[in-house]
Design an enzyme around this catalytic site. Structure first.
Site, short mmCIF file in Angstrom:
data_model
loop_
_atom_site.label_atom_id
_atom_site.label_comp_id
_atom_site.label_asym_id
_atom_site.label_seq_id
_atom_site.Cartn_x
_atom_site.Cartn_y
_atom_site.Cartn_z
N LYS A 197 -43.66 -61.69 -50.24
CA LYS A 197 -44.49 -60.74 -49.51
C LYS A 197 -44.14 -59.32 -49.94
CE LYS A 197 -45.57 -63.87 -45.72
NZ LYS A 197 -45.44 -65.05 -46.52
N SER A 207 -46.78 -63.16 -37.64
CA SER A 207 -47.73 -62.95 -38.73
C SER A 207 -49.15 -62.71 -38.27
CB SER A 207 -47.70 -64.16 -39.67
OG SER A 207 -48.07 -65.35 -38.98
N HIS A 244 -42.17 -61.39 -42.83
CA HIS A 244 -43.08 -60.25 -42.77
C HIS A 244 -42.35 -58.95 -42.38
CE1 HIS A 244 -46.97 -62.30 -43.32
NE2 HIS A 244 -46.40 -63.31 -42.70
#
Length: 377
Positions: A222, A164, A192
């Site tokens: 996300k 990240s 991610h």
């Protein structure tokens, strides 16, 4: 009079721009990589489930779930080509449940990348087994750590798929054979990565064409735009074990049906239409080219996380302040969130950004560079 800690107040739906404290800002610190958080179909999915099931069902997930939860688990398993999927209220819960459950004996061994997400670190701490940490993305260090794995009982290698703070992708094509060679499970946090990495956005496992029965965790909050929620995906026997003994699954509340409805709509959108992924990649390329021309130091990568390296903590904070003054919100990260001496602005690009947004952000960084040059002179 008591008051809550101050945080900037956002108004309206998230997109490439957001209203913060009454001022429109180009948002470069959002996880909404595909611009799905405000998408009409995703919002409609949430509304439909909210109307059908209300704000919550009031049951632990181990007791009962709704039909929309079941559909989400089934379609996510198909999307990720996994035998089974278990839903959580967050990826942090999924990581803690998975590691605590699979390494619940004193002879278990978890081998963890030093830059892994805090929720992976917490899962390692909660497990009864021993944790050995290897240097970030250093396979020689990893091999050194695995040298004593022969004495361990169950073995796990755990890594972020996309880190990240770095935006780099784990070398799963090398990690999986190494895990196989010592009889270890490979556990990959795809938070991610899902939706944005790989030819069709199915994550780092797709990008690296990692063979074997990889265990994956991840989030819907996300790229999939659902706000919260997490999952465990992998071999059926592993998922069944966490279902029956995972404390962070059994003793908690499920993700609300409205979130499951939003996530289900998002999965169908990213599966059937790659235009958002293509727009994201175009925006990332445009931003990187402009920043390199301006002279900023960027970490290598092709994904939506673009770390702008500044080194000094105070310098990172000054640049972040300068950007905000110019209508660009991008967060600075300094020690202890990142290693000492590696402070940075973590830029997160979205498909929701327009070309005008990207160019304006590059211009704001250019002006910040001029101010930094003046500060140092």
């Amino acid at each position: 009079m008591t008051s809550a800690p101050y945080w900037p107040t956002a108004e309206g739906r998230l997109s490439g721009r957001v209203d913060l404290d009454g001022r429109e800002m180009i948002m470069l610190s959002s996880n909404d990589y595909l611009g799905l958080a405000g998408d009409e179909k995703v919002v409609a999915g949430a509304h439909h489930a909210l109307d059908a099931y209300g704000a919550g069902i009031g049951l632990n997930p181990s007791i009962a779930l709704t039909r929309v939860h079941r559909e989400l688990a089934e379609e996510l398993a198909d999307y990720l080509d996994s035998e089974s999927v278990l839903l959580f209220n967050s990826c942090a819960s999924a990581n803690c449940a998975t590691l605590q459950t699979l390494a619940d004996t004193s002879d278990a061994l978890i081998i963890s990348d030093e830059y892994n997400h805090a929720s992976i670190v917490d899962g390692c701490r909660l497990a009864r087994g021993r944790t050995a940490v290897y240097r970030h993305d250093d396979l020689e260090s990893l091999r050194g750590v695995t040298a004593d794995a022969a004495e361990a009982g169950r073995r796990l290698i755990v890594t972020d798929g996309v880190f990240s703070m770095e935006g780099s992708v784990a070398r799963l094509d090398e990690l999986q054979p190494l895990a196989d060679s010592i009889g270890a499970h490979l556990v990959v946090d795809e938070s991610h990565a899902v939706g944005v990495v790989g030819d069709s956005g199915r994550g780092s496992v797709e990008l690296r064409q990692s063979a074997g029965s990889t265990i994956r965790t991840g989030t819907f909050s996300k790229a999939l735009g659902a706000g919260l929620g997490g999952f465990l995906a992998g071999p059926r026997e592993v998922v069944d074990e966490v279902t029956s003994r995972g404390r962070f699954f059994i003793f908690t509340s499920p993700m609300p049906a409205s979130v499951a409805g939003a996530a289900l709509a998002a999965i169908r959108l990213v599966r059937d239409d790659l235009s958002r992924l293509e727009a994201l990649r175009s925006n990332v390329g445009r931003f990187r080219r402009g920043m390199e021309e301006t002279g900023w130091e960027l970490l290598d990568g092709s994904g939506p996380i673009v770390p702008v390296m500044l080194g000094d903590d105070e310098r990172a904070r000054r640049v972040a302040t300068s950007l905000r003054e110019r209508g660009v919100f991008a967060a600075a990260f300094a020690f202890p969130v990142v290693p000492r001496g590696s402070a940075r602005i973590r830029v997160q690009i979205s498909a929701a950004h327009t070309g005008t947004d990207i160019d304006a952000a590059i211009g704001a960084f250019a002006e910040a560079a001029d101010l930094e040059a003046h500060h140092r002179s």
